[in-house]
Design a protein around this motif. Structure first.
Motif, mmCIF file in Angstrom:
data_model
loop_
_atom_site.group_PDB
_atom_site.id
_atom_site.type_symbol
_atom_site.label_atom_id
_atom_site.label_comp_id
_atom_site.label_asym_id
_atom_site.label_seq_id
_atom_site.Cartn_x
_atom_site.Cartn_y
_atom_site.Cartn_z
ATOM 1 N N MET A 173 0.863 -1.357 0.098
ATOM 2 C CA MET A 173 -0.207 0.037 0.007
ATOM 3 C C MET A 173 0.796 1.030 0.064
ATOM 4 O O MET A 173 0.234 2.338 -0.249
ATOM 5 C CB MET A 173 -0.908 0.118 1.200
ATOM 6 N N LEU A 174 2.323 1.261 0.314
ATOM 7 C CA LEU A 174 3.030 2.229 0.442
ATOM 8 C C LEU A 174 4.322 1.959 -0.588
ATOM 9 O O LEU A 174 4.909 1.050 -0.478
ATOM 10 C CB LEU A 174 3.273 2.491 1.844
ATOM 11 N N TYR A 175 4.969 3.175 -0.936
ATOM 12 C CA TYR A 175 5.756 2.951 -1.881
ATOM 13 C C TYR A 175 6.586 4.166 -2.014
ATOM 14 O O TYR A 175 5.913 5.403 -1.772
ATOM 15 C CB TYR A 175 5.346 2.589 -3.141
ATOM 16 N N HIS A 176 7.947 4.116 -2.027
ATOM 17 C CA HIS A 176 8.827 5.253 -2.385
ATOM 18 C C HIS A 176 8.891 5.340 -3.930
ATOM 19 O O HIS A 176 8.772 6.586 -4.312
ATOM 20 C CB HIS A 176 10.180 4.957 -1.911
ATOM 21 N N ASN A 177 8.781 4.528 -4.688
ATOM 22 C CA ASN A 177 9.019 4.695 -6.052
ATOM 23 C C ASN A 177 7.740 3.475 -6.586
ATOM 24 O O ASN A 177 8.215 2.248 -6.775
ATOM 25 C CB ASN A 177 10.255 4.403 -6.665
ATOM 26 N N LYS A 178 6.771 4.189 -7.256
ATOM 27 C CA LYS A 178 5.675 3.051 -7.388
ATOM 28 C C LYS A 178 6.219 2.353 -8.959
ATOM 29 O O LYS A 178 5.884 0.855 -8.832
ATOM 30 C CB LYS A 178 4.467 3.833 -7.933
ATOM 31 N N ALA A 179 6.747 2.857 -9.754
ATOM 32 C CA ALA A 179 7.123 2.063 -11.137
ATOM 33 C C ALA A 179 8.194 0.917 -10.635
ATOM 34 O O ALA A 179 7.801 0.098 -11.190
ATOM 35 C CB ALA A 179 7.631 3.076 -12.176
ATOM 36 N N VAL A 180 8.945 1.157 -9.855
ATOM 37 C CA VAL A 180 10.012 0.301 -9.428
ATOM 38 C C VAL A 180 9.254 -0.812 -8.646
ATOM 39 O O VAL A 180 9.592 -1.866 -8.518
ATOM 40 C CB VAL A 180 11.230 1.053 -8.621
ATOM 41 N N MET A 181 8.370 -0.448 -7.725
ATOM 42 C CA MET A 181 7.589 -1.377 -6.933
ATOM 43 C C MET A 181 7.145 -2.420 -7.609
ATOM 44 O O MET A 181 7.026 -3.601 -7.548
ATOM 45 C CB MET A 181 6.736 -0.691 -5.783
#
Length: 213
Positions: free
Chosen positions: A176-184
């Motif tokens: 649900m939480l991300y620093h970098n969505k594309a990388v996640m």
């Protein structure tokens, strides 16, 4: 074949991966659970403490357990900045529920200044083996995105500890939480591509690997 013991600590998990008496501890959860985690380690010769990433709810007891068990701390170098300040890597959320979790997380991160300093002695990279620590069949899997240095542990191509790359806090899902969505999302595809695995989350009960997106 390594055995995996899930140590449930409130809404978080630690894991002991063992082979005979030798074991590796993964994550440490919050301070109030430190004795529970230490007691679980008692029957084993724990050789290494691996942090899946640098957020406080995974590493708050790292200094205590490293000292108590006389073991080194291992993590990915890209999360070193989080050991001093969990807000060094910004976090976003992609749902209303995620935003609630994010608000609670940020409040928790602000308590990091009270956590004893951690001095990692081992830096892990994607593809590294942990055979030299007495538990064969463990390979490090780079799973960045939730944080820059998030890692997982692929255990005998049977179980996969994912930290917070995936979550089962309320239901099984992409973090649900991300620093970098594309990388996640790339990390999630990497997990999917590993095929049949029991997914062991940083938060929640294990489930079988699946299509996550």
């Amino acid at each position: 074949m390594p055995n995996i013991l899930r140590i449930a600590c409130g809404n978080g998990n630690c894991y002991l991966i063992s082979h005979g008496k030798d074991a590796i501890l993964v994550d440490t959860c919050r301070e109030k659970y430190r004795q529970k985690v230490l007691d679980a380690c008692g029957p084993f010769e724990v050789r290494l403490l691996v942090l899946t990433h640098g957020h406080i709810n995974h590493m708050e007891n790292a200094a205590f357990l490293s000292q108590a068990l006389h073991i080194p701390v291992a993590m990915h170098r890209a999360d070193l900045d989080l050991l001093e300040d969990n807000l060094k890597q910004s976090l976003s959320a992609h749902s209303m529920l995620g935003k609630i979790v994010l608000a609670a997380s940020i409040k928790t991160f602000q308590t990091l200044k009270h956590v004893p300093a951690i001095l990692p002695a081992v830096f892990l990279e994607d593809g590294d083996s942990l055979d030299s620590y007495g538990v064969p069949g463990i390979k490090i899997v780079g799973l960045p995105g939730h944080t820059n240095g998030s890692i997982g542990l692929d255990i005998a191509e049977r179980d996969l500890i994912v930290g917070d790359a995936l979550m089962n806090m309320f239901y099984p899902t992409v973090s649900m939480l991300y620093h970098n969505k594309a990388v996640m999302l790339e990390s999630v595809r990497k997990i999917e591509a590993l095929g049949p695995r029991t997914i062991c989350f940083g938060h929640g009960k294990p489930v079988q690997n699946r299509k996550w997106m």
